[in-house]
Design a protein around this motif. Structure first.
Motif, PDB file in Angstrom:
ATOM      1  N   LEU A 190       0.796  -1.229   0.000  1.00  0.00           N
ATOM      2  CA  LEU A 190       0.000   0.000   0.000  1.00  0.00           C
ATOM      3  C   LEU A 190       0.828   1.278   0.000  1.00  0.00           C
ATOM      4  CD1 LEU A 190      -2.690  -1.125   2.609  1.00  0.00           C
ATOM      5  CD2 LEU A 190      -2.858  -1.176   0.115  1.00  0.00           C
ATOM      6  N   VAL A 191       2.109   1.192   0.359  1.00  0.00           N
ATOM      7  CA  VAL A 191       2.931   2.407   0.441  1.00  0.00           C
ATOM      8  C   VAL A 191       4.107   2.343  -0.534  1.00  0.00           C
ATOM      9  CG1 VAL A 191       4.345   3.839   1.958  1.00  0.00           C
ATOM     10  CG2 VAL A 191       2.277   2.745   2.852  1.00  0.00           C
ATOM     11  N   THR A 192       4.937   1.315  -0.369  1.00  0.00           N
ATOM     12  CA  THR A 192       6.187   1.282  -1.120  1.00  0.00           C
ATOM     13  C   THR A 192       5.944   1.080  -2.612  1.00  0.00           C
ATOM     14  OG1 THR A 192       7.290   0.350   0.818  1.00  0.00           O
ATOM     15  CG2 THR A 192       8.415   0.158  -1.286  1.00  0.00           C
ATOM     16  N   LEU A 193       5.174   0.043  -2.951  1.00  0.00           N
ATOM     17  CA  LEU A 193       4.994  -0.283  -4.368  1.00  0.00           C
ATOM     18  C   LEU A 193       4.321   0.842  -5.163  1.00  0.00           C
ATOM     19  CD1 LEU A 193       5.576  -2.484  -6.380  1.00  0.00           C
ATOM     20  CD2 LEU A 193       3.357  -3.504  -5.873  1.00  0.00           C
ATOM     21  N   PRO A 194       3.228   1.464  -4.662  1.00  0.00           N
ATOM     22  CA  PRO A 194       2.654   2.592  -5.431  1.00  0.00           C
ATOM     23  C   PRO A 194       3.633   3.739  -5.664  1.00  0.00           C
ATOM     24  CG  PRO A 194       1.087   1.808  -3.795  1.00  0.00           C
ATOM     25  CD  PRO A 194       2.386   1.112  -3.508  1.00  0.00           C
TER      26      PRO A 194
END
Length: 277
Positions: A190-194
């Protein structure tokens, strides 16, 4: 256009103009030669004979180029993302190894991969499979050694690009999410990949484009037939038959069109991202 955009444009012109002259001049000459408008002998005449003379080999080479580039890009992106993610844990060993890998030329990498994976290479000797029990990884049907070499080299490039993004603002968001109680997988999903998607898209597009245009790895580790577009173009261009030059230009133009399409798709995606705005 605002003064800021005008000033920014003027700053990049010294770098952009030489690139446009070299790349644009080369592509323009190849396009004219492939269409019969810049013949070595005779009068110019618009024709598609150079493309039709390649026949079914052109389509098989295009399919092979697309397959090798797609598999190599996916592997390089996945491995590069995994390597770059070690930055979040404070481990820099993988990134140092990636930086050292970037200094190795693809030609040397292909030779090393051949010595490692060929039927009489190091790995078959280690496992005692030199009597025909080793799969055809070099020069085999599935171009495995070629894909592995591109994945190894280009994953280092992806790791460096993605790690640069992680080191700037992503680490801060990840720490904030951890403070709020988010687990490791939730933070990554939810944070790193986007936040990493623009960097991944840009590095993957560059990797794909480079793989389409690369010649030496496929020539050393691949099969004689069918051949990727880059190998076909070089073979025809260096042929003693000067009449094959337009066909070489036609193969090069198809490879260039494939790379331009992928670059345009990636650029369109980046223009819609928050990073571009």
């Amino acid at each position: 256009m605002s003064q800021r955009k005008v000033r920014s444009t003027l700053w990049v012109l010294p770098a952009v103009i030489p690139v446009l002259l070299v790349v644009g001049g080369g592509l323009g000459a190849a396009l004219l030669q492939s269409l019969g408008l810049m013949p070595l002998v005779g009068r110019p005449a618009l024709t598609l004979d150079a493309y039709s003379a390649l026949g079914g080999d052109l389509w098989s080479s295009l399919a092979l180029t697309l397959a090798v580039a797609t598999v190599s890009t996916l592997l390089a992106t996945f491995i590069g993302l995994a390597a770059a993610s070690t930055v979040l844990s404070g481990n820099r060993t993988v990134l140092i190894a990636a930086a050292l890998t970037l200094a190795v030329p693809h030609l040397i990498g292909a030779a090393a991969m051949g010595l490692l994976l060929a039927d009489s290479g190091l790995l078959p000797r280690v496992f005692g499979l030199t009597d025909g029990g080793w799969s055809e990884l070099v020069g085999g049907r599935w171009w495995i050694a070629v894909a592995l070499e591109y994945a190894w080299k280009e994953s280092a490039f992806v790791a460096i690009v993605v790690a640069g993004t992680l080191a700037t603002r992503v680490a801060g968001f990840d720490e904030t999410a951890a403070t709020l109680g988010a687990g490791r997988w939730a933070r990554f999903r939810l944070v790193t990949l986007p936040l990493l998607r623009p960097a991944l898209a840009a590095s993957a597009a560059i990797t794909f484009t480079y793989t389409v245009g690369s010649y030496e790895v496929a020539r050393i580790l691949g099969r004689p037939y069918p051949e990727p577009l880059s190998v076909m173009a070089i073979r025809l261009f260096t042929s003693i038959d000067l009449a094959a030059r337009p066909q070489a230009a036609a193969a090069a133009m198809v490879a260039a069109a494939l790379a331009i399409v992928v670059a345009a798709v990636a650029l369109n995606y980046l223009r819609r991202s928050a990073v571009w705005k």
